[in-house]
Design a protein around this motif. Structure first.
Motif, short mmCIF file in Angstrom:
data_model
loop_
_atom_site.label_atom_id
_atom_site.label_comp_id
_atom_site.label_asym_id
_atom_site.label_seq_id
_atom_site.Cartn_x
_atom_site.Cartn_y
_atom_site.Cartn_z
N GLN A 10 13.84 102.68 99.62
CA GLN A 10 12.45 102.57 100.07
C GLN A 10 11.62 101.84 99.02
OE1 GLN A 10 11.86 106.79 100.94
NE2 GLN A 10 11.15 106.15 102.97
N ASN A 11 11.82 102.16 97.74
CA ASN A 11 11.11 101.46 96.68
C ASN A 11 11.49 99.99 96.66
OD1 ASN A 11 9.86 103.82 95.91
ND2 ASN A 11 11.30 104.24 94.26
N PHE A 12 12.77 99.71 96.86
CA PHE A 12 13.24 98.32 96.91
C PHE A 12 12.57 97.59 98.06
CE2 PHE A 12 16.14 95.20 98.76
CZ PHE A 12 16.27 94.32 97.69
N ASP A 13 12.61 98.16 99.23
CA ASP A 13 12.03 97.51 100.41
C ASP A 13 10.53 97.31 100.26
OD1 ASP A 13 12.66 96.37 102.93
OD2 ASP A 13 11.67 98.06 103.91
N ASN A 14 9.83 98.32 99.74
CA ASN A 14 8.39 98.18 99.48
C ASN A 14 8.12 97.08 98.46
OD1 ASN A 14 7.80 100.23 101.27
ND2 ASN A 14 7.68 101.80 99.68
N GLY A 15 8.96 97.00 97.44
CA GLY A 15 8.82 95.97 96.42
C GLY A 15 9.01 94.58 97.00
N VAL A 16 9.97 94.43 97.89
CA VAL A 16 10.21 93.14 98.54
C VAL A 16 8.99 92.75 99.37
CG1 VAL A 16 11.57 91.94 100.31
CG2 VAL A 16 12.72 93.28 98.55
N CYS A 17 8.48 93.68 100.16
CA CYS A 17 7.30 93.39 100.99
C CYS A 17 6.09 93.04 100.14
CB CYS A 17 6.97 94.58 101.89
SG CYS A 17 8.18 94.86 103.17
N TYR A 18 5.85 93.81 99.09
CA TYR A 18 4.73 93.56 98.19
C TYR A 18 4.85 92.17 97.57
CZ TYR A 18 2.26 93.52 93.73
OH TYR A 18 1.48 93.14 92.66
N TYR A 39 18.76 92.98 95.15
CA TYR A 39 19.04 94.41 95.04
C TYR A 39 19.91 94.73 93.82
CZ TYR A 39 20.20 99.18 96.42
OH TYR A 39 20.36 100.54 96.45
N GLU A 40 20.91 93.89 93.58
CA GLU A 40 21.80 94.13 92.44
C GLU A 40 21.04 93.96 91.13
OE1 GLU A 40 24.70 95.46 92.71
OE2 GLU A 40 24.88 95.24 94.86
N VAL A 41 20.18 92.94 91.04
CA VAL A 41 19.36 92.78 89.83
C VAL A 41 18.42 93.97 89.68
CG1 VAL A 41 17.57 91.36 88.73
CG2 VAL A 41 19.53 90.26 89.85
N TYR A 42 17.82 94.41 90.79
CA TYR A 42 16.94 95.58 90.81
C TYR A 42 17.64 96.81 90.21
CZ TYR A 42 14.14 99.37 92.92
OH TYR A 42 13.38 100.48 93.15
N ASN A 43 18.94 96.91 90.45
CA ASN A 43 19.71 98.04 89.94
C ASN A 43 20.37 97.76 88.59
OD1 ASN A 43 19.38 100.17 91.86
ND2 ASN A 43 20.36 98.81 93.33
N GLY A 44 19.91 96.70 87.91
CA GLY A 44 20.34 96.46 86.55
C GLY A 44 21.65 95.72 86.38
N LYS A 45 22.15 95.10 87.43
CA LYS A 45 23.41 94.39 87.34
C LYS A 45 23.19 92.90 87.10
CE LYS A 45 25.91 97.70 89.97
NZ LYS A 45 26.48 98.09 91.20
N PHE A 68 9.71 93.22 89.65
CA PHE A 68 9.82 94.18 88.56
C PHE A 68 8.47 94.71 88.11
CE2 PHE A 68 14.20 92.76 88.29
CZ PHE A 68 14.84 93.99 88.13
N ASP A 69 7.41 93.90 88.21
CA ASP A 69 6.07 94.41 87.94
C ASP A 69 5.76 95.55 88.90
OD1 ASP A 69 5.79 92.52 85.96
OD2 ASP A 69 4.35 91.28 87.07
N HIS A 70 6.11 95.37 90.17
CA HIS A 70 5.90 96.41 91.18
C HIS A 70 6.72 97.65 90.84
CE1 HIS A 70 6.74 98.47 95.05
NE2 HIS A 70 5.46 98.25 95.24
#
Length: 123
Positions: A10-18, A39-45, A68-70
């Protein structure tokens, strides 16, 4: 890609929309390969994206600093993020920097061979 429906998703999806909204692309629907990379970068990969010309790789790196600011805002931080992109295509970099700046995103090219002094080194 199959995402499990969790608060992280949900945080990922909200971040994409934002982020897409902030970039002036609120109606853009990301392709599964783009979502997977982000998504993979979001999870530190670490991620290597090899896709054909015109597929939309640029949005993968354009979205990351704002994304990442979001993410930092969600945990109460006030951190400003940065993405560094290495590319041999100066004309593409000039075009991308102009596009990002039109969206209000600070962007700069660091290049020894760029001929467009209005873009190189200015915020």
């Amino acid at each position: 890609m199959r995402f499990g429906y969790t608060s992280s998703f949900q945080n990922f999806d909200n971040g994409v929309c934002y982020t897409l909204s902030h970039l002036g692309l609120p109606d853009l629907k990301l392709k599964s390969e783009q979502r997977q990379a982000i998504y993979e970068v979001y999870n530190g990969k670490d991620v290597f994206v090899c896709l054909p010309t015109g597929f939309g790789k640029s949005v993968c790196f354009q979205i990351l600093p704002l994304f990442f600011d979001h993410k930092h805002c969600l945990v109460g931080g006030n951190k400003r993020s940065c993405a560094i992109i290495v590319s041999p295509l100066i004309a593409l970099m000039v075009d991308q920097v102009r596009s990002l700046r039109k969206s209000g995103v600070q962007a700069v090219i660091i290049s020894c061979g760029s001929r467009d002094s209005s873009v190189v080194g200015k915020n």
